[in-house]
Design a protein around this motif. Structure first.
Motif, mmCIF file in Angstrom:
data_model
loop_
_atom_site.group_PDB
_atom_site.id
_atom_site.type_symbol
_atom_site.label_atom_id
_atom_site.label_comp_id
_atom_site.label_asym_id
_atom_site.label_seq_id
_atom_site.Cartn_x
_atom_site.Cartn_y
_atom_site.Cartn_z
ATOM 1 N N PHE A 260 55.912 31.384 23.653
ATOM 2 C CA PHE A 260 55.873 30.395 24.724
ATOM 3 C C PHE A 260 57.273 29.994 25.215
ATOM 4 N N SER A 261 58.275 30.775 24.851
ATOM 5 C CA SER A 261 59.649 30.440 25.215
ATOM 6 C C SER A 261 59.956 30.888 26.653
ATOM 7 N N GLN A 262 61.191 30.643 27.059
ATOM 8 C CA GLN A 262 61.678 31.080 28.363
ATOM 9 C C GLN A 262 62.461 32.388 28.252
ATOM 10 N N ASP A 263 62.297 33.069 27.155
ATOM 11 C CA ASP A 263 62.930 34.373 26.973
ATOM 12 C C ASP A 263 62.450 35.326 28.069
ATOM 13 N N PRO A 264 63.333 36.167 28.616
ATOM 14 C CA PRO A 264 62.932 37.073 29.697
ATOM 15 C C PRO A 264 61.726 37.944 29.356
ATOM 16 N N LYS A 265 61.656 38.431 28.123
ATOM 17 C CA LYS A 265 60.501 39.261 27.750
ATOM 18 C C LYS A 265 59.226 38.440 27.712
ATOM 19 N N ALA A 266 59.317 37.202 27.241
ATOM 20 C CA ALA A 266 58.154 36.324 27.209
ATOM 21 C C ALA A 266 57.663 36.022 28.617
ATOM 22 N N LEU A 267 58.593 35.792 29.532
ATOM 23 C CA LEU A 267 58.219 35.534 30.925
ATOM 24 C C LEU A 267 57.656 36.787 31.586
ATOM 25 N N ARG A 268 58.160 37.934 31.176
ATOM 26 C CA ARG A 268 57.630 39.198 31.690
ATOM 27 C C ARG A 268 56.183 39.393 31.250
ATOM 28 N N MET A 269 55.888 38.977 30.012
ATOM 29 C CA MET A 269 54.522 39.063 29.509
ATOM 30 C C MET A 269 53.600 38.126 30.289
ATOM 31 N N VAL A 270 54.073 36.937 30.615
ATOM 32 C CA VAL A 270 53.282 36.009 31.423
ATOM 33 C C VAL A 270 52.937 36.651 32.766
ATOM 34 N N LYS A 271 53.932 37.284 33.370
ATOM 35 C CA LYS A 271 53.730 37.901 34.685
ATOM 36 C C LYS A 271 52.698 39.014 34.627
ATOM 37 N N VAL A 272 52.787 39.894 33.616
ATOM 38 C CA VAL A 272 51.839 41.012 33.555
ATOM 39 C C VAL A 272 50.455 40.539 33.138
ATOM 40 N N ALA A 273 50.382 39.476 32.323
ATOM 41 C CA ALA A 273 49.072 38.916 31.980
ATOM 42 C C ALA A 273 48.380 38.396 33.237
ATOM 43 N N TRP A 274 49.148 37.719 34.104
ATOM 44 C CA TRP A 274 48.571 37.269 35.369
ATOM 45 C C TRP A 274 48.175 38.452 36.243
ATOM 46 N N LEU A 275 49.027 39.456 36.308
ATOM 47 C CA LEU A 275 48.749 40.614 37.160
ATOM 48 C C LEU A 275 47.479 41.324 36.697
ATOM 49 N N PHE A 276 47.278 41.392 35.401
ATOM 50 C CA PHE A 276 46.055 42.001 34.883
ATOM 51 C C PHE A 276 44.835 41.213 35.343
ATOM 52 N N VAL A 277 44.883 39.887 35.213
ATOM 53 C CA VAL A 277 43.766 39.061 35.661
ATOM 54 C C VAL A 277 43.547 39.236 37.167
ATOM 55 N N PHE A 278 44.621 39.217 37.937
ATOM 56 C CA PHE A 278 44.512 39.355 39.386
ATOM 57 C C PHE A 278 43.886 40.699 39.760
ATOM 58 N N SER A 279 44.209 41.753 39.002
ATOM 59 C CA SER A 279 43.652 43.073 39.293
ATOM 60 C C SER A 279 42.138 43.083 39.132
ATOM 61 N N LYS A 280 41.617 42.222 38.248
ATOM 62 C CA LYS A 280 40.172 42.182 38.050
ATOM 63 C C LYS A 280 39.453 41.596 39.263
ATOM 64 N N PHE A 281 40.140 40.741 39.993
ATOM 65 C CA PHE A 281 39.542 40.212 41.216
ATOM 66 C C PHE A 281 39.632 41.246 42.344
ATOM 67 N N ILE A 282 40.682 42.055 42.338
ATOM 68 C CA ILE A 282 40.744 43.167 43.282
ATOM 69 C C ILE A 282 39.582 44.124 43.034
ATOM 70 N N GLU A 283 39.274 44.356 41.765
ATOM 71 C CA GLU A 283 38.236 45.324 41.401
ATOM 72 C C GLU A 283 36.818 44.865 41.751
ATOM 73 N N LEU A 284 36.657 43.627 42.155
ATOM 74 C CA LEU A 284 35.346 43.200 42.662
ATOM 75 C C LEU A 284 34.962 44.026 43.890
ATOM 76 N N THR A 285 35.968 44.614 44.527
ATOM 77 C CA THR A 285 35.724 45.468 45.691
ATOM 78 C C THR A 285 34.839 46.659 45.327
ATOM 79 N N ASP A 286 34.880 47.093 44.072
ATOM 80 C CA ASP A 286 34.008 48.191 43.627
ATOM 81 C C ASP A 286 32.565 47.945 44.050
ATOM 82 N N THR A 287 32.081 46.760 43.732
ATOM 83 C CA THR A 287 30.674 46.444 43.990
ATOM 84 C C THR A 287 30.412 46.206 45.464
#
Length: 290
Positions: A98-125
């Motif tokens: 939960f720190s402000q370390d660059p790698k930790a912040l990078r993980m936050v960003k990709v975790a969000w991007l993964f979630v966001f991609s799931k909303f893009i994938e609603l287009t499948d249906t």
């Protein structure tokens, strides 16, 4: 009512503040509305709107859409690896940083991007509905697209990273292969000869659930583990088991009983006098995992 509101506000204060300003992450009610609207469109509004219309020809869009998701999934995998899984994680008990370390912040960003991609994938249906392929909207497909994004939202909101992110990385790896297949299948008959490995997509998905379950099961055998959200561990294990059962049934219905043999196998079966039949088309976004 005031007490419920207070409890909710106190609960949400425990969320990770680093992800609060990312799109869709402000409130669970926004994503709930999107997912409920998605289910309503897929099961009711969409089929009614298309009832007296011809199916849309979305071939070009499907090719672009699927290969876009191949690229996005590859990028997500790379970011997960660089944010921790190849740069410090033990692949065992890895707590959320939960720190402000660059790698930790990078993980936050990709975790969000993964979630966001799931909303893009609603287009499948949505593609299914607009092409009047409503038979493709199975329970497994709808459950995956509506329930799991809701769960992943909470995971990213409170614990972006750590051992709970392993399944997201593996899922993105599988989606690279899966959407590559869908992109080829949407490209037209000229690519049908390259689609003999259709059956293996389901096999890869089944292996995914085994790998994820084995990784997450380590938690139950460790003398101590400082991962902050055991509830996520339990949910991942439960989802892995449920989807392994559902996809095993999909495999049995599709391939053991011969309902979805690849075209080459289907033609061979017909040549040998088999009663197995297919319409010979491969559509975008068939049943897939998490």
């Amino acid at each position: 009512m005031e007490g419920i509101v207070t409890m909710y506000q106190d609960f949400m204060k425990k969320a990770d503040p680093r992800i609060a300003d990312y799109p869709l992450m402000q409130s669970p009610f926004l994503v709930m509305g999107i997912l409920l609207g998605y289910v309503y469109f897929v099961l009711s509004l969409g089929p009614r709107l298309m009832a007296n219309r011809k199916p849309f020809n979305l071939k070009k869009f499907m090719v672009l859409y699927n290969f876009f998701l191949v690229g996005l999934s590859l990028y997500i995998v790379y970011e997960f690896l660089m944010a921790g899984w190849l740069t410090g994680y033990t692949w065992r008990c890895d707590p959320v940083d939960f720190s402000q370390d660059p790698k930790a912040l990078r993980m936050v960003k990709v975790a969000w991007l993964f979630v966001f991609s799931k909303f893009i994938e609603l287009t499948d249906t949505v593609i299914f509905v607009l092409r009047k392929k409503n038979e493709q909207v199975t329970f497994l497909h709808l459950f995956h697209h509506s329930v799991l994004p809701w769960s992943w939202w909470w995971g990213a909101k409170f614990g972006p990273g750590g051992m709970g992110s392993f399944h997201a990385m593996i899922n993105s790896m599988v989606h690279v292969v899966m959407y590559f297949y869908y992109g080829l299948s949407a490209a037209g008959p000229a690519f049908q000869k390259y689609l003999w490995w259709k059956k293996h997509i389901t096999a890869i998905q089944l292996v995914q659930f085994v790998i994820v379950s084995l990784h997450i099961s380590q938690y139950y055998f460790m003398p101590s583990c400082q991962y902050q959200f055991p509830i996520f561990i339990h949910l991942i294990w439960i989802y892995g088991t449920i989807f392994f059962i559902l996809f095993s049934n999909f495999w049995y219905q599709s391939y053991t009983k011969g309902k979805r043999l690849p075209r080459v196998a289907q033609q061979a079966a017909q040549h040998n006098g088999s009663s197995v039949h297919e319409n010979g088309t491969v559509t975008n976004g068939k049943v897939k995992a998490n």
